[in-house]
Design an enzyme around this catalytic site. Structure first.
Site, PDB file in Angstrom:
ATOM      1  N   TRP A 141       0.800  -1.227   0.000  1.00 55.95           N
ATOM      2  CA  TRP A 141       0.000   0.000   0.000  1.00 55.95           C
ATOM      3  C   TRP A 141       0.835   1.281   0.000  1.00 55.95           C
ATOM      4  CZ3 TRP A 141      -0.329  -4.199   3.213  1.00 55.95           C
ATOM      5  CH2 TRP A 141      -1.402  -5.067   2.969  1.00 55.95           C
ATOM      6  N   ASP A 142       2.154   1.184  -0.185  1.00 53.45           N
ATOM      7  CA  ASP A 142       3.029   2.356  -0.143  1.00 53.45           C
ATOM      8  C   ASP A 142       2.982   3.028   1.227  1.00 53.45           C
ATOM      9  OD1 ASP A 142       4.802   4.321  -0.944  1.00 53.45           O
ATOM     10  OD2 ASP A 142       3.297   5.542  -1.939  1.00 53.45           O
ATOM     11  N   MET A 143       3.006   2.217   2.273  1.00 55.04           N
ATOM     12  CA  MET A 143       2.987   2.751   3.634  1.00 55.04           C
ATOM     13  C   MET A 143       4.416   2.942   4.159  1.00 55.04           C
ATOM     14  SD  MET A 143      -0.045   3.462   4.446  1.00 55.04           S
ATOM     15  CE  MET A 143      -1.619   3.247   3.635  1.00 55.04           C
ATOM     16  N   LYS A 200       1.999   6.459   8.144  1.00 49.86           N
ATOM     17  CA  LYS A 200       0.939   6.803   7.208  1.00 49.86           C
ATOM     18  C   LYS A 200      -0.381   6.141   7.580  1.00 49.86           C
ATOM     19  CE  LYS A 200       3.567   7.605   2.929  1.00 49.86           C
ATOM     20  NZ  LYS A 200       3.750   7.129   1.536  1.00 49.86           N
ATOM     21  N   ASN A 217      -2.175   6.407   0.612  1.00 50.94           N
ATOM     22  CA  ASN A 217      -0.731   6.572   0.745  1.00 50.94           C
ATOM     23  C   ASN A 217      -0.324   8.026   0.929  1.00 50.94           C
ATOM     24  OD1 ASN A 217      -1.299   7.332  -1.926  1.00 50.94           O
ATOM     25  ND2 ASN A 217       0.694   6.662  -2.655  1.00 50.94           N
TER      26      ASN A 217
END
Length: 781
Positions: free
Chosen positions: A460-462, A489, A581
């Site tokens: 999740w682009d965390m 995030k 994100n």
């Protein structure tokens, strides 16, 4: 004519609601829109026939809509308004003489020749308006309370020998507390703050700049000089008292469309105590650039210090596996400690699997010689690479700011993910271990002492986006534990023992959604901190819009996308990622008061969508949508690209209901949240400058002073605000000439006068007004 036009309008509205509502019902949504659409069509037929029963039928629509809306959202005005706004306006229109008289009504309250009565509609409209007015008196999202004012640590560890009047590093000291021990400006007098000087750098957004050209710098203050950088990486020194320019250095980074970002969050300052006074380059400013250089400048003159590295320039692409210009650069200021300058770097998200390494490197601060390198893809080889060997391709990187505890000999690195962010196929054991974590590295050797991961198998682009904040927390038994506060995030704030990485506030593993695409997998559980600002799971009733029509579309989109709560995996049909994100917390992080041991932050809530695109459906390079955080991300070399972006309705407003942004205060000794208030207005989000305090998104960070005041810009309306740290109430605001997506800082000049400085230059991704302003505020003399 009026009644005919009204009947046509009702017909069109009815058809739209019935068609959309029928589709919504078929995919599992509310039946309200279908029923109401049919009601509008029947009302239109009665109007065409000039039947007074039209008004009675519409009264049923008004009352039914009101009951449904209150049942769904209670007395939340910002959610009631879109549900009932159009309906109430049309109800009032039906009561006007232009409609009432052709139907035979002699007055708005009496009967007429057909024996019908206009009062049901008049009463229903009045009830709806009354409910709307009453709902304005309530704020169901507000949490009020006070942080403790007790001074827990009378002489706190601020992390470094920085004079109270100065601000030597990005977070003021190596601890990243964003806390000024000055108290001339306090809760009682902050409302008198006034602008005392304004400087324009001259570095403005250019027509050919990339979309995410942003001004995010926090200036440094040493002696009577401010040091800062600009989006195109100019370094500038200003007189701290007057704001007059002392020198400027332009590294000529040029324009490169392959850069994903064009920004500079700050420079680094170093004073060589072994150098004789007055020696050139005894005090230096280190400038990171978007063409992957690190340049040493004389702090007094701005001249290049040629004794450092290659005639003053360190080339950060040395040892990298590739050399595509623009794919790797440092957007954040390096950390300096123990005669070392420690550098990370940003890589372009989701452009290609052939990305540069995320290696962290420590260089001799005087000579530029490489001392150690820590590569998360090859973490055990920390001695400098031999000639000809390259760092690991596409290992997790750190684009944010580091913190340092020299007494413990540790540097704390917030780590991101391996590109592509939304695909976990084929990740190595090391990547799985270090992605989306904070790792503590030995300051002298680069060996990792501990690692704490905050997202398992991140899809999740965390990235861990913020500088870890260090603070010594006094426990109830009067013992003190050296702590680290890590905002994320996904909304969790982790409070760890910074010696070991063990949690001080408990961490639990919670079940997570499953169902990744073929060949990938999801982690069965994900960590959650006991101190968390994670949002509740979205439901259809949380969908929002300016009107009932775009709200209906958002409800349809909600049911059309996959959503199983936080950590719903990306999918081919498209998934809702919430928090998105953009982050509940991003690089702006939080600020702490080490005396009172409390925290001030700005949680933001914006849902995103993520849809995987099979490789054969990704257009050839050059024919695609060029995207970074939004649009089509190519992921060249991977089996899927990904379409990403905020979860917006047809009018380009968020599909999830506000508030989207808050300010909050936390007692770090207990982990309890004392208050949470809506932050920011729609003043700069709408065609008309409306001052409605709805709680808007923001990106940037806060700063706290000993005077009990927290300062914050960040929100997408262009203001710098001051808040009472104890209760979170706003005390002052100043209108900014551009977006304030930077973190403010504070210092004092020789006569003791305290200044607050804010950079206003806008943010390309969030669409705030660009600019080139550095503005100082102080109390009147």
């Amino acid at each position: 004519m009026a009644i005919t036009i009204t009947a046509i309008l009702f017909t069109l509205i009815g058809i739209a609601l019935a068609a959309g509502g029928g589709h919504l019902l078929m995919i599992g949504g509310s039946a309200y829109y279908l029923i109401t659409g049919i009601g509008f069509v029947l009302t239109a037929i009665l109007l065409f026939m000039r039947r007074p029963l039209a008004l009675s039928l519409y009264a049923v629509i008004v009352i039914g809509s009101l009951v449904w809306a209150v049942w769904e959202v209670g007395l939340d005005w910002w959610q009631l308004g879109p549900r009932g706004g159009v309906i109430i306006v049309l109800g009032i229109w039906l009561l006007t003489p232009w409609i009432r008289r052709p139907l035979g009504f002699s007055s708005p309250t009496t009967g007429f020749r057909y024996g019908a009565d206009v009062r049901p509609l008049a009463v229903s409209v009045c009830i709806a308006v009354l409910v709307a007015l009453v709902s304005m008196l309530f704020d169901p999202h507000d949490q009020s309370g006070d942080l403790p004012e007790e001074v827990v640590a009378a002489a706190p560890n601020l992390g470094g020998n920085v004079p109270p009047a100065d601000w030597h590093q990005y977070g003021r000291t190596p601890y990243g507390q964003r806390y000024s021990p000055l108290d001339q400006i306090n809760r009682e007098n902050v409302a008198k703050l006034t602008e005392v000087w304004r400087f324009q750098t001259g570095d403005v957004k250019l027509p050919d700049d990339v979309g995410e050209t942003t001004y995010q710098v926090t200036p440094l203050k040493v002696g009577n000089t401010l040091f800062l950088c600009t989006p195109h990486n100019w370094a500038i020194a200003l007189d701290a008292t007057t704001g007059k320019q002392i020198w400027k250095f332009d590294p000529n980074v040029g324009l490169n469309p392959d850069r994903q970002h064009q920004t500079c969050r700050g420079v680094s300052y170093y004073s060589d105590t072994a150098a004789a006074a007055g020696t050139p380059c005894a005090a230096r400013v280190y400038l990171p650039t978007s063409d992957a250089r690190l340049i040493a400048l004389d702090a007094g003159t701005g001249q290049i210090c040629e004794s450092f590295a290659d005639k003053g320039t360190l080339h950060l692409e040395a040892g990298m596996p590739f050399n595509p210009a623009g794919y790797y650069y440092s957007t954040s200021p390096p950390a300096i400690a123990g005669n070392k300058i420690i550098v990370g770097g940003a890589v372009n998200d989701n452009y290609s699997t052939q990305e540069q390494s995320g290696v962290i490197r420590a260089f001799d601060v005087n000579s530029g010689q490489l001392i150690w390198n820590w590569d998360s893809g090859n973490p055990t080889q920390t001695t400098p690479l031999p000639e000809g060997q390259k760092y690991t391709v596409n290992s997790p990187n750190s684009w944010s700011v580091f913190s340092v505890d020299e007494a413990l000999g540790l540097v704390y690195i917030p780590l991101g993910n391996q590109v592509p962010d939304q695909l976990g196929i084929g990740r190595s054991e090391n990547v799985e271990k270090y992605s989306s974590s904070i790792v503590a590295l030995d300051l002298n050797t680069g060996a990792d002492r501990w690692v704490k991961q905050f997202v398992h198998h991140d899809l999740w682009d965390m990235d861990v986006p913020a500088q870890p904040t260090l603070i010594d927390i006094k426990k109830p038994d009067n013992s003190t534990v050296p702590a680290l506060v890590g905002p994320t995030k996904q909304g969790d704030i982790y409070v760890l023992d910074r010696r070991t990485g063990e949690p001080i506030i408990p961490i639990t593993e919670e079940p997570a959604p499953t169902g990744a695409i073929a060949g990938d997998f999801t982690a069965p559980t994900q960590p959650t901190s006991g101190l968390s600002f994670k949002p509740p799971k979205l439901e259809e009733r949380n969908m929002w819009g300016v009107t009932m029509f775009d709200q209906m579309v958002c409800r349809i989109r909600y049911h059309s996308l996959r959503y199983d709560g936080r950590y719903t995996p990306p999918s081919l049909e498209g998934s809702i990622v919430y928090p998105g994100n953009f982050g509940t917390f991003n690089w702006g992080g939080v600020a702490v008061d080490p005396e009172r041991q409390v925290m001030f932050g700005m949680p933001t809530y914006l849902a995103f969508t993520s849809q995987l695109v099979p490789r054969d459906q990704v257009p050839p390079k050059g024919q695609d949508e060029k995207g970074s955080e939004q649009g089509l991300n190519r992921n060249d070399g991977a089996p899927y690209g990904v379409k990403m972006g905020p979860f917006l309705g047809p009018l380009q407003v968020p599909c999830q209901a506000p508030p989207w942004g808050y300010v909050t205060g936390v007692d770090l000794r207990t982990g309890e949240t004392a208050y949470k208030h809506k932050n920011g207005t729609v003043y700069d989000m709408t065609p008309l400058p409306l001052p409605f305090k709805i709680g808007v998104p923001g990106i940037g960070g806060p700063m706290i002073t000993k005077g009990g005041v927290a300062f914050l810009g960040a929100a997408v309306d262009d203001y710098l605000r001051a808040y009472d740290l104890t209760n979170g109430q706003q005390l002052w605001e100043a209108r900014l000439p551009a977006g304030g997506q930077a973190t403010p800082m504070s210092y004092a000049v020789e006569d003791g006068r305290q200044f607050v400085v804010m950079v206003a230059g806008g943010h390309g991704s969030v669409g705030t007004k660009p600019g080139d302003y550095v503005i100082a505020y102080a109390l009147p003399r």
